[in-house]
Design a protein around this motif. Structure first.
Motif, mmCIF file in Angstrom:
data_model
loop_
_atom_site.group_PDB
_atom_site.id
_atom_site.type_symbol
_atom_site.label_atom_id
_atom_site.label_comp_id
_atom_site.label_asym_id
_atom_site.label_seq_id
_atom_site.Cartn_x
_atom_site.Cartn_y
_atom_site.Cartn_z
ATOM 1 N N THR A 78 -7.177 42.905 61.183
ATOM 2 C CA THR A 78 -8.583 42.514 61.087
ATOM 3 C C THR A 78 -8.774 41.204 60.337
ATOM 4 O O THR A 78 -9.818 40.563 60.482
ATOM 5 C CB THR A 78 -9.409 43.622 60.391
ATOM 6 N N GLY A 79 -7.787 40.801 59.547
ATOM 7 C CA GLY A 79 -7.927 39.574 58.764
ATOM 8 C C GLY A 79 -7.371 38.339 59.448
ATOM 9 O O GLY A 79 -7.398 37.244 58.873
ATOM 10 N N THR A 80 -6.865 38.502 60.663
ATOM 11 C CA THR A 80 -6.255 37.384 61.391
ATOM 12 C C THR A 80 -7.179 36.911 62.501
ATOM 13 O O THR A 80 -7.782 37.717 63.202
ATOM 14 C CB THR A 80 -4.900 37.815 62.001
ATOM 15 N N ASP A 81 -7.283 35.597 62.664
ATOM 16 C CA ASP A 81 -8.008 35.041 63.806
ATOM 17 C C ASP A 81 -7.122 34.020 64.508
ATOM 18 O O ASP A 81 -6.027 33.687 64.043
ATOM 19 C CB ASP A 81 -9.347 34.421 63.383
ATOM 20 N N VAL A 82 -7.581 33.545 65.640
ATOM 21 C CA VAL A 82 -6.791 32.615 66.440
ATOM 22 C C VAL A 82 -6.474 31.346 65.653
ATOM 23 O O VAL A 82 -5.370 30.799 65.744
ATOM 24 C CB VAL A 82 -7.534 32.274 67.749
ATOM 25 N N GLY A 83 -7.435 30.899 64.860
ATOM 26 C CA GLY A 83 -7.216 29.686 64.081
ATOM 27 C C GLY A 83 -6.035 29.801 63.134
ATOM 28 O O GLY A 83 -5.255 28.851 62.989
ATOM 29 N N LEU A 84 -5.892 30.956 62.476
ATOM 30 C CA LEU A 84 -4.770 31.151 61.555
ATOM 31 C C LEU A 84 -3.435 31.092 62.285
ATOM 32 O O LEU A 84 -2.477 30.475 61.810
ATOM 33 C CB LEU A 84 -4.913 32.493 60.841
ATOM 34 N N VAL A 85 -3.392 31.726 63.452
ATOM 35 C CA VAL A 85 -2.145 31.714 64.229
ATOM 36 C C VAL A 85 -1.834 30.308 64.718
ATOM 37 O O VAL A 85 -0.692 29.839 64.615
ATOM 38 C CB VAL A 85 -2.236 32.694 65.411
ATOM 39 N N CYS A 86 -2.828 29.624 65.245
ATOM 40 C CA CYS A 86 -2.615 28.269 65.744
ATOM 41 C C CYS A 86 -2.167 27.329 64.636
ATOM 42 O O CYS A 86 -1.284 26.479 64.841
ATOM 43 C CB CYS A 86 -3.894 27.735 66.401
ATOM 44 N N ALA B 54 8.598 30.940 69.052
ATOM 45 C CA ALA B 54 8.216 30.468 67.720
ATOM 46 C C ALA B 54 6.778 30.857 67.403
ATOM 47 O O ALA B 54 6.445 31.173 66.248
ATOM 48 C CB ALA B 54 8.392 28.953 67.631
ATOM 49 N N VAL B 55 5.920 30.856 68.420
ATOM 50 C CA VAL B 55 4.521 31.266 68.218
ATOM 51 C C VAL B 55 4.466 32.760 67.899
ATOM 52 O O VAL B 55 3.711 33.195 67.012
ATOM 53 C CB VAL B 55 3.669 30.935 69.457
ATOM 54 N N ILE B 56 5.252 33.545 68.601
ATOM 55 C CA ILE B 56 5.280 34.989 68.332
ATOM 56 C C ILE B 56 5.781 35.250 66.918
ATOM 57 O O ILE B 56 5.224 36.079 66.188
ATOM 58 C CB ILE B 56 6.155 35.708 69.369
ATOM 59 N N ASN B 57 6.823 34.534 66.516
ATOM 60 C CA ASN B 57 7.341 34.694 65.153
ATOM 61 C C ASN B 57 6.285 34.313 64.115
ATOM 62 O O ASN B 57 6.140 34.980 63.085
ATOM 63 C CB ASN B 57 8.588 33.837 64.959
ATOM 64 N N ALA B 58 5.551 33.248 64.408
ATOM 65 C CA ALA B 58 4.475 32.842 63.501
ATOM 66 C C ALA B 58 3.395 33.910 63.455
ATOM 67 O O ALA B 58 2.840 34.212 62.387
ATOM 68 C CB ALA B 58 3.887 31.506 63.957
ATOM 69 N N ALA B 59 3.090 34.499 64.608
ATOM 70 C CA ALA B 59 2.079 35.549 64.666
ATOM 71 C C ALA B 59 2.507 36.771 63.858
ATOM 72 O O ALA B 59 1.691 37.378 63.154
ATOM 73 C CB ALA B 59 1.811 35.944 66.112
ATOM 74 N N ILE B 60 3.778 37.138 63.961
ATOM 75 C CA ILE B 60 4.280 38.264 63.163
ATOM 76 C C ILE B 60 4.048 38.003 61.685
ATOM 77 O O ILE B 60 3.595 38.883 60.942
ATOM 78 C CB ILE B 60 5.777 38.500 63.456
ATOM 79 N N ALA B 61 4.347 36.791 61.240
ATOM 80 C CA ALA B 61 4.159 36.441 59.830
ATOM 81 C C ALA B 61 2.685 36.494 59.437
ATOM 82 O O ALA B 61 2.332 37.023 58.376
ATOM 83 C CB ALA B 61 4.737 35.050 59.557
ATOM 84 N N VAL B 62 1.813 35.968 60.286
ATOM 85 C CA VAL B 62 0.378 35.930 59.967
ATOM 86 C C VAL B 62 -0.217 37.333 59.971
ATOM 87 O O VAL B 62 -0.966 37.709 59.056
ATOM 88 C CB VAL B 62 -0.374 35.023 60.961
ATOM 89 N N PHE B 63 0.109 38.137 60.987
ATOM 90 C CA PHE B 63 -0.416 39.502 61.032
ATOM 91 C C PHE B 63 0.125 40.336 59.863
ATOM 92 O O PHE B 63 -0.593 41.189 59.323
ATOM 93 C CB PHE B 63 -0.059 40.172 62.356
ATOM 94 N N SER B 64 1.366 40.110 59.485
ATOM 95 C CA SER B 64 1.934 40.828 58.339
ATOM 96 C C SER B 64 1.205 40.462 57.053
ATOM 97 O O SER B 64 0.960 41.317 56.196
ATOM 98 C CB SER B 64 3.426 40.497 58.196
ATOM 99 N N GLU B 65 0.861 39.207 56.931
ATOM 100 C CA GLU B 65 0.216 38.714 55.707
ATOM 101 C C GLU B 65 -1.265 39.070 55.642
ATOM 102 O O GLU B 65 -1.763 39.516 54.594
ATOM 103 C CB GLU B 65 0.387 37.201 55.629
ATOM 104 N N HIS B 66 -1.979 38.890 56.739
ATOM 105 C CA HIS B 66 -3.447 39.030 56.725
ATOM 106 C C HIS B 66 -3.945 40.320 57.371
ATOM 107 O O HIS B 66 -5.127 40.652 57.232
ATOM 108 C CB HIS B 66 -4.087 37.839 57.433
ATOM 109 N N GLY B 67 -3.073 41.042 58.062
ATOM 110 C CA GLY B 67 -3.496 42.246 58.743
ATOM 111 C C GLY B 67 -4.125 41.942 60.085
ATOM 112 O O GLY B 67 -4.413 40.782 60.425
#
Length: 224
Positions: free
Chosen positions: A26-34, A11-24
């Motif tokens: 360079t635009g993603t940090d650990v806080g966004l994923v968490c 579920a964390v990996i799936n969330a990460a895919i969504a966040v990286f897709s949305e923010h890129g």
């Protein structure tokens, strides 16, 4: 003895895919994923070591999800133009149904990073080659069946399919869905023989129960 994880790693990996897709990247940090995955930073670092490590894992899993899709294209019984329409039109329709229209992590990453990071290239390059080989196989089968124009270079047009889909994914982020689909339809129609246009039209009508708007239908019998 370490404490048992209290979260679903996938579920964390799936969330990460969504966040990286949305923010890129360079635009993603650990806080966004968490925040998206609803986990604490300590849990994140205990499991994934670093944001870069998670990004590469997410990208690997995302590209791996294309394996069954490629197999469907390679083995599908539908006419080649219908298979290509399913790939382009289906993916673009799925993107346009998303309110944010984020699109494809692979395409977004390639556009953002190019060939800047070797580890990313080692994931995206084989994935791209696998898609190109699949498109080539579908096109060549379509040429044998008389549905794809025989004078087209299947290898070059396999690359063109890949590029057109990537470009339309970007356009789909801001363009009306009907315009995106119209461009995909026009591109695929340009690959077809008259028989291919008829096969595509008939397959679309049989699958959906309605005629495909904007799809030209030829009454000529020549396979060229």
């Amino acid at each position: 003895m370490g404490r048992k994880k209290s979260f679903d790693e996938q579920a964390v990996i799936n969330a990460a895919i969504a966040v990286f897709s949305e923010h890129g990247y360079t635009g993603t940090d650990v806080g966004l994923v968490c925040e998206r995955a609803d986990i604490g930073r300590s849990s994140f670092y205990n499991t994934f070591e670093s944001l870069d490590a998670l990004f590469l894992r997410a990208l690997r899993e995302y590209t791996a999800s294309g394996i069954p899709l490629r197999e469907e294209l390679r083995t599908g019984a539908a006419p080649a133009p219908a298979l290509i329409m399913h790939r382009l039109g289906g993916e673009l329709a799925k993107q346009c149904e998303d309110d944010q229209r984020i699109g494809c992590l692979s395409a977004n990453t390639a556009a953002e990073l190019g060939r800047e990071i070797d580890a990313v290239c080692t994931i995206l390059d084989p994935d791209r080659q696998a898609w190109l080989e699949t498109y080539r196989i579908v096109l060549e089968r379509g040429q044998i069946e008389g549905h794809i124009r025989s004078e087209l270079d299947a290898g070059v047009h396999a690359e063109l399919i890949h590029s057109v889909l990537a470009g339309l994914r970007v356009a789909a982020r801001v363009m009306p869905a009907e315009n995106v689909q119209a461009q995909a339809t026009a591109f695929i129609a340009g690959l077809c023989t008259p028989a291919g246009l008829t096969a595509l039209h008939d397959h679309t009508a049989a699958s959906t129960g309605i005629d495909s708007p904007g799809l030209p239908v030829s009454t000529e019998s020549s396979p060229q």
